[in-house]
Enzyme design. Structure first.
Site, mmCIF file in Angstrom:
data_model
loop_
_atom_site.group_PDB
_atom_site.id
_atom_site.type_symbol
_atom_site.label_atom_id
_atom_site.label_comp_id
_atom_site.label_asym_id
_atom_site.label_seq_id
_atom_site.Cartn_x
_atom_site.Cartn_y
_atom_site.Cartn_z
ATOM 1 N N ASP A 1 13.719 -3.432 20.037
ATOM 2 C CA ASP A 1 12.383 -2.861 19.844
ATOM 3 C C ASP A 1 12.328 -2.128 18.507
ATOM 4 O O ASP A 1 13.238 -1.353 18.176
ATOM 5 C CB ASP A 1 12.056 -1.887 20.975
ATOM 6 C CG ASP A 1 10.633 -1.373 20.885
ATOM 7 O OD1 ASP A 1 9.710 -2.176 21.103
ATOM 8 O OD2 ASP A 1 10.457 -0.173 20.577
ATOM 9 N N ILE A 2 11.264 -2.370 17.766
ATOM 10 C CA ILE A 2 11.093 -1.760 16.455
ATOM 11 C C ILE A 2 10.507 -0.364 16.627
ATOM 12 O O ILE A 2 9.322 -0.199 16.899
ATOM 13 C CB ILE A 2 10.169 -2.613 15.555
ATOM 14 C CG1 ILE A 2 10.608 -4.074 15.537
ATOM 15 C CG2 ILE A 2 10.098 -2.025 14.150
ATOM 16 C CD1 ILE A 2 12.011 -4.307 15.062
ATOM 17 N N ASP B 1 6.053 -5.414 19.604
ATOM 18 C CA ASP B 1 7.070 -5.317 18.554
ATOM 19 C C ASP B 1 8.483 -5.310 19.137
ATOM 20 O O ASP B 1 9.410 -4.779 18.555
ATOM 21 C CB ASP B 1 6.832 -4.094 17.666
ATOM 22 C CG ASP B 1 6.872 -2.784 18.437
ATOM 23 O OD1 ASP B 1 7.013 -2.818 19.676
ATOM 24 O OD2 ASP B 1 6.761 -1.725 17.802
#
Length: 187
Positions: A51-52, A95
């Protein structure tokens, strides 16, 4: 002559359709589906979530084209890492990137493959920060265990995975430390 031209056009169109199907689904799964099989399998595999961190708030201040371009650059790089380590990309969720090793074909070293991909993801982040000019990081979570995999529905086919292994990998990511790979005890 017209029959030959039309036959060639149909062949080219079939090839394009085949390529699209193989890009959407793992090759062995696409072949099974073409034979009319229902795809529902049990596997031992290793799931990775990446996960960003910071992307959602950063995206609020950018136009849609910039957001999509940045995510595309990030996830293309993750796709390359998945190919490098022979993981199957399952999907992106906002994201967050989700992939699995050990299926659809068994891999005796599926845990190692997922961990190496996770380490590579963390390693490429400084370069991504620099090339994109944004302050982002990544949380990576990995868990291994039994999975159910299959294709459901009749539209927009997707090869997906389910089970506690997926849930635990997701929790490993969400409770992880940015810039590190969080692994379960089983890993």
């Amino acid at each position: 002559r017209q029959v030959e031209e039309r036959t060639a056009e149909l062949h080219a169109e079939r090839e394009r359709s085949e390529q699209l199907l193989k890009n959407m689904l793992p090759r062995v799964i696409a072949e099974r589906m073409k034979k009319g099989e229902t795809i529902a399998d049990r596997h031992e595999g290793t799931v990775i979530f990446a996960d960003i961190k910071g992307f959602t708030s950063m995206a609020m201040n950018r136009d849609a084209h910039q957001v999509v371009t940045m995510l595309d650059e990030i996830f293309r790089l993750f796709d390359e890492l998945a190919d490098k380590h022979a993981l199957e990309k399952i999907k992106t969720i906002g994201d967050c990137y989700m992939a699995v090793s050990g299926l659809p074909l068994p891999q005796f070293d599926h845990v190692d493959r997922a961990v190496l991909m996770g380490l590579d993801i963390v390693a490429v982040m400084p370069g991504l920060r620099e090339s994109l000019g944004i302050d982002i990081d990544v949380r990576v979570g990995i868990h291994t265990g039994p999975l159910v995999a299959g294709v459901i529905g009749t539209q927009k086919y997707a090869y997906d995975i389910w089970g506690d292994t997926v849930n635990v990998a997701s929790r490993m990511e969400s409770h992880g430390v940015p810039g590190h790979v969080q692994i379960s005890e089983d890993v």
